[in-house]
Motif scaffolding. Structure first.
Motif, PDB file in Angstrom:
ATOM      1  N   UNK A   3       0.848  -1.193   0.000  1.00 24.22           N
ATOM      2  CA  UNK A   3       0.000   0.000   0.000  1.00 24.22           C
ATOM      3  C   UNK A   3       0.878   1.235   0.000  1.00 24.22           C
ATOM      4  N   UNK A   4       0.453   2.298  -0.669  1.00 22.72           N
ATOM      5  CA  UNK A   4       1.251   3.528  -0.650  1.00 22.72           C
ATOM      6  C   UNK A   4       1.253   4.119   0.761  1.00 22.72           C
ATOM      7  N   UNK A   5       2.318   4.851   1.109  1.00 21.25           N
ATOM      8  CA  UNK A   5       2.361   5.431   2.448  1.00 21.25           C
ATOM      9  C   UNK A   5       1.347   6.557   2.592  1.00 21.25           C
ATOM     10  N   UNK A   6       0.924   6.763   3.823  1.00 21.02           N
ATOM     11  CA  UNK A   6       0.075   7.913   4.107  1.00 21.02           C
ATOM     12  C   UNK A   6       0.998   9.091   4.383  1.00 21.02           C
ATOM     13  N   UNK A   7       0.507  10.295   4.205  1.00 22.08           N
ATOM     14  CA  UNK A   7       1.353  11.458   4.468  1.00 22.08           C
ATOM     15  C   UNK A   7       0.580  12.480   5.276  1.00 22.08           C
ATOM     16  N   UNK A   8       1.329  13.166   6.135  1.00 23.36           N
ATOM     17  CA  UNK A   8       0.769  14.259   6.908  1.00 23.36           C
ATOM     18  C   UNK A   8       1.757  15.414   6.853  1.00 23.36           C
ATOM     19  N   UNK A   9       1.243  16.619   6.852  1.00 19.32           N
ATOM     20  CA  UNK A   9       2.100  17.802   6.863  1.00 19.32           C
ATOM     21  C   UNK A   9       2.125  18.373   8.264  1.00 19.32           C
ATOM     22  N   UNK A  10       3.325  18.717   8.706  1.00 18.44           N
ATOM     23  CA  UNK A  10       3.481  19.327  10.021  1.00 18.44           C
ATOM     24  C   UNK A  10       3.221  20.821   9.890  1.00 18.44           C
ATOM     25  N   UNK A  11       3.026  21.522  11.007  1.00 24.13           N
ATOM     26  CA  UNK A  11       2.821  22.977  10.944  1.00 24.13           C
ATOM     27  C   UNK A  11       3.975  23.706  10.244  1.00 24.13           C
ATOM     28  N   UNK A  12       5.185  23.135  10.293  1.00 24.00           N
ATOM     29  CA  UNK A  12       6.332  23.784   9.647  1.00 24.00           C
ATOM     30  C   UNK A  12       6.404  23.482   8.152  1.00 24.00           C
ATOM     31  N   UNK A  13       5.420  22.709   7.634  1.00 26.30           N
ATOM     32  CA  UNK A  13       5.373  22.436   6.200  1.00 26.30           C
ATOM     33  C   UNK A  13       6.120  21.186   5.762  1.00 26.30           C
ATOM     34  N   UNK A  14       6.662  20.413   6.690  1.00 29.68           N
ATOM     35  CA  UNK A  14       7.371  19.183   6.363  1.00 29.68           C
ATOM     36  C   UNK A  14       6.355  18.064   6.167  1.00 29.68           C
ATOM     37  N   UNK A  15       6.530  17.262   5.108  1.00 31.51           N
ATOM     38  CA  UNK A  15       5.631  16.134   4.876  1.00 31.51           C
ATOM     39  C   UNK A  15       6.257  14.875   5.437  1.00 31.51           C
ATOM     40  N   UNK A  16       5.563  14.231   6.361  1.00 34.11           N
ATOM     41  CA  UNK A  16       5.996  12.990   6.985  1.00 34.11           C
ATOM     42  C   UNK A  16       5.189  11.852   6.377  1.00 34.11           C
ATOM     43  N   UNK A  17       5.872  10.887   5.776  1.00 31.26           N
ATOM     44  CA  UNK A  17       5.209   9.717   5.197  1.00 31.26           C
ATOM     45  C   UNK A  17       5.273   8.574   6.199  1.00 31.26           C
ATOM     46  N   UNK A  18       4.210   7.772   6.245  1.00 35.40           N
ATOM     47  CA  UNK A  18       4.178   6.617   7.140  1.00 35.40           C
ATOM     48  C   UNK A  18       3.665   5.421   6.349  1.00 35.40           C
ATOM     49  N   UNK A  19       4.432   4.314   6.385  1.00 35.57           N
ATOM     50  CA  UNK A  19       4.032   3.106   5.673  1.00 35.57           C
ATOM     51  C   UNK A  19       3.195   2.217   6.587  1.00 35.57           C
ATOM     52  N   UNK A  20       2.596   1.211   6.004  1.00 30.12           N
ATOM     53  CA  UNK A  20       1.748   0.296   6.761  1.00 30.12           C
ATOM     54  C   UNK A  20       2.524  -0.429   7.865  1.00 30.12           C
ATOM     55  N   UNK A  21       3.828  -0.628   7.659  1.00 35.33           N
ATOM     56  CA  UNK A  21       4.661  -1.331   8.644  1.00 35.33           C
ATOM     57  C   UNK A  21       4.984  -0.468   9.861  1.00 35.33           C
ATOM     58  N   UNK A  22       4.741   0.845   9.776  1.00 32.09           N
ATOM     59  CA  UNK A  22       5.081   1.751  10.867  1.00 32.09           C
ATOM     60  C   UNK A  22       6.318   2.587  10.589  1.00 32.09           C
ATOM     61  N   UNK A  23       7.012   2.299   9.496  1.00 31.54           N
ATOM     62  CA  UNK A  23       8.173   3.089   9.094  1.00 31.54           C
ATOM     63  C   UNK A  23       7.713   4.495   8.722  1.00 31.54           C
ATOM     64  N   UNK A  24       8.503   5.495   9.096  1.00 36.24           N
ATOM     65  CA  UNK A  24       8.201   6.882   8.739  1.00 36.24           C
ATOM     66  C   UNK A  24       9.412   7.472   8.026  1.00 36.24           C
ATOM     67  N   UNK A  25       9.167   8.382   7.111  1.00 38.14           N
ATOM     68  CA  UNK A  25      10.287   9.062   6.468  1.00 38.14           C
ATOM     69  C   UNK A  25       9.889  10.447   5.996  1.00 38.14           C
ATOM     70  N   UNK A  26      10.925  11.258   5.867  1.00 36.48           N
ATOM     71  CA  UNK A  26      10.794  12.625   5.361  1.00 36.48           C
ATOM     72  C   UNK A  26      11.780  12.753   4.211  1.00 36.48           C
TER      73      UNK A  26
END
Length: 189
Positions: A3-26
């Motif tokens: 599955x493609x990762x989900x993404x959220x934007x922080x207040x500072x404008x950084x996009x944090x991606x999170x995969x189904x396994x729990x891995x996160x990356x920027x």
């Protein structure tokens, strides 16, 4: 397929991606070169840290560096790298810079997984930090990675595939296996 990762934007404008396994990356810099395929050689530069969980009543914990390398070579997908790093590299492109936040279940889950610090002090520091993660029941391995290059392994016999077989290919494979089993049984009789 994953599955493609989900993404959220922080207040500072950084996009944090999170995969189904729990891995996160920027993605700090999007690469423009090719992405690695399983079985490729991948050259990276990295800095590796442990981020321990915050403990109430104490100042917030900081990233604690335990290793770095300017030219680390990996055989992508061979199971000799911590799973979170392997997963985090798979969607990168050459020239990209990524911060990978690896949960404990995708980190140093068994001995012999790399990258491992070269010197005894680095290994001691990594082991001490991993022990603290166990004591505190939390924390992450954090890796800042630059993907330097991807090269095909000419000796690779094709055991690493990114895509699964089509139903037609699977039927052909099953027919070949069943046919060879029937011939082997007939030869025994």
């Amino acid at each position: 397929s994953t599955a493609p990762p989900t993404s959220t934007s922080t207040p500072s404008g950084v996009t944090l991606f999170k995969t189904k396994s729990g891995l996160q990356y920027i993605d700090l810099v999007e690469g423009t070169g090719p992405s690695p395929q399983y079985g490729n050689f991948v050259t990276i530069s990295y800095k590796a840290y442990i981020k321990l969980p915050d403990v109430s009543g104490k100042p917030p914990s900081k990233l604690d560096e335990f290793d770095s390398d300017e030219g680390y070579l990996i055989k992508h997908g061979n199971g000799r790298t911590i799973p979170g790093l392997d997963e985090g590299l798979h969607t990168m492109r050459v020239g990209g810079i990524r911060r990978i936040i690896i949960p404990p279940k995708l980190g140093y889950v068994t001995s012999g997984l790399g990258p491992i610090p070269v010197g005894p002090y680095g290994r001691w520091k990594l082991n001490r930090l991993l022990d603290r993660m166990v004591e505190l029941k939390g924390g992450n391995v954090v890796m800042d990675v630059v993907m330097r290059g991807v090269a095909e392994d000419e000796a690779d016999q094709g055991y690493y595939e990114d895509e699964s077989l089509t139903p037609e290919e699977f039927d052909i494979l099953r027919g070949n296996i069943e046919g060879s089993q029937q011939r082997a049984r007939a030869a025994k009789q």
